[in-house]
Design a protein around this motif. Structure first.
Motif, PDB file in Angstrom:
ATOM      1  N   PHE A 195       0.859  -1.185   0.000  1.00  0.00           N
ATOM      2  CA  PHE A 195       0.000   0.000   0.000  1.00  0.00           C
ATOM      3  C   PHE A 195       0.889   1.226   0.000  1.00  0.00           C
ATOM      4  O   PHE A 195       1.612   1.495   0.958  1.00  0.00           O
ATOM      5  N   ASP A 196       0.867   1.949  -1.112  1.00  0.00           N
ATOM      6  CA  ASP A 196       1.651   3.162  -1.348  1.00  0.00           C
ATOM      7  C   ASP A 196       3.140   2.870  -1.546  1.00  0.00           C
ATOM      8  O   ASP A 196       3.684   1.911  -1.009  1.00  0.00           O
ATOM      9  N   LEU A 197       3.779   3.763  -2.323  1.00  0.00           N
ATOM     10  CA  LEU A 197       5.180   3.556  -2.702  1.00  0.00           C
ATOM     11  C   LEU A 197       6.097   4.700  -2.302  1.00  0.00           C
ATOM     12  O   LEU A 197       7.266   4.706  -2.693  1.00  0.00           O
ATOM     13  N   GLY A 198       5.598   5.686  -1.547  1.00  0.00           N
ATOM     14  CA  GLY A 198       6.468   6.746  -1.060  1.00  0.00           C
ATOM     15  C   GLY A 198       7.043   7.605  -2.172  1.00  0.00           C
ATOM     16  O   GLY A 198       6.422   7.831  -3.216  1.00  0.00           O
ATOM     17  N   LEU A 199       8.270   8.103  -1.948  1.00  0.00           N
ATOM     18  CA  LEU A 199       8.940   8.993  -2.894  1.00  0.00           C
ATOM     19  C   LEU A 199       9.736   8.195  -3.924  1.00  0.00           C
ATOM     20  O   LEU A 199      10.178   7.079  -3.648  1.00  0.00           O
ATOM     21  N   LYS A 200       9.942   8.817  -5.082  1.00  0.00           N
ATOM     22  CA  LYS A 200      10.813   8.209  -6.079  1.00  0.00           C
ATOM     23  C   LYS A 200      12.256   8.200  -5.576  1.00  0.00           C
ATOM     24  O   LYS A 200      12.715   9.158  -4.953  1.00  0.00           O
ATOM     25  N   ARG A 201      12.944   7.137  -5.889  1.00  0.00           N
ATOM     26  CA  ARG A 201      14.355   7.020  -5.533  1.00  0.00           C
ATOM     27  C   ARG A 201      15.193   8.072  -6.263  1.00  0.00           C
ATOM     28  O   ARG A 201      16.166   8.604  -5.719  1.00  0.00           O
ATOM     29  N   GLU A 222      14.325  -0.731  -1.432  1.00  0.00           N
ATOM     30  CA  GLU A 222      15.438  -1.036  -0.538  1.00  0.00           C
ATOM     31  C   GLU A 222      14.934  -1.559   0.798  1.00  0.00           C
ATOM     32  O   GLU A 222      15.523  -2.479   1.386  1.00  0.00           O
ATOM     33  N   SER A 223      13.849  -1.001   1.289  1.00  0.00           N
ATOM     34  CA  SER A 223      13.274  -1.445   2.547  1.00  0.00           C
ATOM     35  C   SER A 223      12.827  -2.902   2.455  1.00  0.00           C
ATOM     36  O   SER A 223      13.043  -3.694   3.377  1.00  0.00           O
ATOM     37  N   LEU A 224      12.215  -3.265   1.338  1.00  0.00           N
ATOM     38  CA  LEU A 224      11.826  -4.656   1.129  1.00  0.00           C
ATOM     39  C   LEU A 224      13.035  -5.585   1.103  1.00  0.00           C
ATOM     40  O   LEU A 224      13.057  -6.648   1.744  1.00  0.00           O
ATOM     41  N   GLN A 225      14.043  -5.170   0.346  1.00  0.00           N
ATOM     42  CA  GLN A 225      15.220  -6.015   0.166  1.00  0.00           C
ATOM     43  C   GLN A 225      15.968  -6.254   1.468  1.00  0.00           C
ATOM     44  O   GLN A 225      16.525  -7.332   1.691  1.00  0.00           O
ATOM     45  N   LYS A 226      15.946  -5.267   2.359  1.00  0.00           N
ATOM     46  CA  LYS A 226      16.593  -5.453   3.662  1.00  0.00           C
ATOM     47  C   LYS A 226      15.942  -6.578   4.453  1.00  0.00           C
ATOM     48  O   LYS A 226      16.584  -7.199   5.304  1.00  0.00           O
ATOM     49  N   GLY A 227      14.678  -6.832   4.175  1.00  0.00           N
ATOM     50  CA  GLY A 227      13.968  -7.910   4.850  1.00  0.00           C
ATOM     51  C   GLY A 227      13.880  -9.178   4.034  1.00  0.00           C
ATOM     52  O   GLY A 227      13.135 -10.092   4.391  1.00  0.00           O
ATOM     53  N   GLY A 228      14.608  -9.225   2.920  1.00  0.00           N
ATOM     54  CA  GLY A 228      14.683 -10.455   2.145  1.00  0.00           C
ATOM     55  C   GLY A 228      13.613 -10.638   1.096  1.00  0.00           C
ATOM     56  O   GLY A 228      13.417 -11.746   0.587  1.00  0.00           O
ATOM     57  N   VAL A 229      12.916  -9.560   0.717  1.00  0.00           N
ATOM     58  CA  VAL A 229      11.895  -9.641  -0.329  1.00  0.00           C
ATOM     59  C   VAL A 229      12.311  -8.754  -1.495  1.00  0.00           C
ATOM     60  O   VAL A 229      12.704  -7.600  -1.297  1.00  0.00           O
ATOM     61  N   PRO A 274       7.261   2.918  -9.713  1.00  0.00           N
ATOM     62  CA  PRO A 274       6.469   1.747 -10.106  1.00  0.00           C
ATOM     63  C   PRO A 274       7.236   0.725 -10.931  1.00  0.00           C
ATOM     64  O   PRO A 274       6.934  -0.478 -10.866  1.00  0.00           O
ATOM     65  N   SER A 275       8.231   1.173 -11.698  1.00  0.00           N
ATOM     66  CA  SER A 275       8.973   0.228 -12.548  1.00  0.00           C
ATOM     67  C   SER A 275       9.718  -0.828 -11.742  1.00  0.00           C
ATOM     68  O   SER A 275      10.104  -1.866 -12.290  1.00  0.00           O
ATOM     69  N   ASP A 276       9.956  -0.583 -10.448  1.00  0.00           N
ATOM     70  CA  ASP A 276      10.602  -1.596  -9.613  1.00  0.00           C
ATOM     71  C   ASP A 276       9.743  -2.846  -9.475  1.00  0.00           C
ATOM     72  O   ASP A 276      10.262  -3.935  -9.236  1.00  0.00           O
ATOM     73  N   PHE A 277       8.424  -2.688  -9.636  1.00  0.00           N
ATOM     74  CA  PHE A 277       7.495  -3.773  -9.328  1.00  0.00           C
ATOM     75  C   PHE A 277       6.963  -4.367 -10.631  1.00  0.00           C
ATOM     76  O   PHE A 277       5.800  -4.228 -10.989  1.00  0.00           O
ATOM     77  N   SER A 278       7.854  -5.037 -11.328  1.00  0.00           N
ATOM     78  CA  SER A 278       7.599  -5.459 -12.708  1.00  0.00           C
ATOM     79  C   SER A 278       6.608  -6.604 -12.834  1.00  0.00           C
ATOM     80  O   SER A 278       6.127  -6.886 -13.931  1.00  0.00           O
ATOM     81  N   ASN A 279       6.283  -7.276 -11.729  1.00  0.00           N
ATOM     82  CA  ASN A 279       5.325  -8.384 -11.787  1.00  0.00           C
ATOM     83  C   ASN A 279       4.017  -8.075 -11.073  1.00  0.00           C
ATOM     84  O   ASN A 279       3.141  -8.933 -10.989  1.00  0.00           O
TER      85      ASN A 279
END
Length: 337
Positions: A81-87, A114-121, A142-147
């Motif tokens: 839910f929500d994606l915050g600011l652009k990197r 990055e927050s997701l990846q720190k937790g292994g996702v 949004p392009s980070d979430f390609s699936n």
């Protein structure tokens, strides 16, 4: 819906089913921006500026018993839910850049990916992204979430392409912000025969819930509801999630920008709109006020029950609540609410 019996202030939520499904929620870092208090609340300190988070959330919905029986290795559905600011702030349009310059300082790391990846996702592991609305500090990358399938409130795609009137011109939005082939728009709250949205989520239907006129049971099992939360921007939605027996979480997006508005300690600020009138940070201030009043009914010990009379607790989290973030560091992914 709000009870009309002995205690009209009690809000009633749906009772759990026999095999009730519960979701887990984890907060995610989504960057920070700085807000002048006088534009958001009244009374306010005209000199005060606060750097606040743009919170995002990972919601995991477990596979059904039937799904597990067919595939014991089935994984939970992962929804953000929500994606915050652009990197990369250069991804914003010129008019957006001008607005962002007035919200400094900002931080963009860690962002949601990055927050997701720190937790292994991995961002590629995300199945669904629901956006509360498409202001610059919620659309992220949004392009980070390609699936992922993207789900947005009704009117959002028209807003991205054409803007929303003189105070919300098209230059403040990116028409190609979302992947068109993977974006689904929720149906209008009131059906219109001539409404033909792109890739409408046809299986979903709005129904009243706990005093809110329009809600969608997203997984059709009473675990997660999308709440129509009008006022802030076209298509603005909130989420109401069932996390444990008698425990709920309400994710309020930008229904307000300061929890003191929910508590009644402050009001929504009005300021010069540059056109001879007054405006607020909301597209429709009256609509936003009504949404706040509905969310406010979920506050307070003993004011919420599930059908059948069992007391329930609802934790309310709005997107820019810096105090909540400071108090809840252990509930960011891989921690849970």
């Amino acid at each position: 819906m709000v009870s009309s019996s002995a205690n009209p202030e009690v809000v009633t939520l749906p009772a759990p089913s026999r095999n009730q499904v519960y979701v887990t929620i984890s907060a995610l870092e989504g960057g920070h921006l700085t807000l002048p208090e006088s534009l958001f609340v009244t009374p306010a300190d005209p000199e005060k500026r606060s750097t606040v988070p743009s919170l995002s959330f990972l919601i995991q919905h477990p596979p059904s018993i039937q799904t597990l029986s067919q595939d014991p290795k089935s994984q939970p559905t992962k929804l953000i839910f929500d994606l915050g600011l652009k990197r990369d702030l250069s991804g914003y349009r010129e008019a957006q850049q001008h607005h962002i310059a007035q919200r400094q300082p900002t931080t963009v790391s860690p962002d949601v990916a990055e927050s997701l990846q720190k937790g292994g996702v991995s961002p590629q592991d995300i199945d669904v992204v629901v956006l509360s609305h498409v202001h610059w500090d919620h659309v992220g990358t949004p392009s980070d979430f390609s699936n992922a399938e993207f789900v947005v409130g009704n009117g959002t795609l028209h807003l991205l392409a054409h803007g929303g009137g003189p105070l919300y011109p098209a230059v403040l939005f990116n028409a190609d912000e979302l992947p068109r082939e993977r974006t689904r728009e929720l149906p209008p709250v009131q059906e219109s025969a001539d409404f033909k949205p792109h890739n409408r989520v046809t299986e979903h239907k709005w129904e009243p819930l706990a005093g809110f006129p329009s809600a969608i049971d997203f997984f059709a099992d009473g675990s997660l509801y999308i709440i129509d939360a009008p006022g802030h921007l076209h298509g603005h939605v909130n989420l109401l999630a069932r996390t444990a027996p008698g425990k709920w979480v309400y994710l309020g997006g930008d229904c307000c920008h300061d929890k003191r508005i929910l508590s009644g300690e402050r009001d929504i600020a009005l300021y010069d709109d540059g056109r001879g009138g007054l405006r607020s940070v909301h597209m429709d201030t009256d609509g936003a006020t009504r949404t706040v009043e509905r969310v406010r009914t979920l506050l307070g010990e003993g004011k919420v029950r599930e059908e059948g009379g069992k007391h329930a607790e609802v934790e309310i989290v709005v997107a820019h609540d810096g105090g909540w973030k400071e108090r809840n560091g252990g509930r960011f992914w891989p921690g849970t609410l």
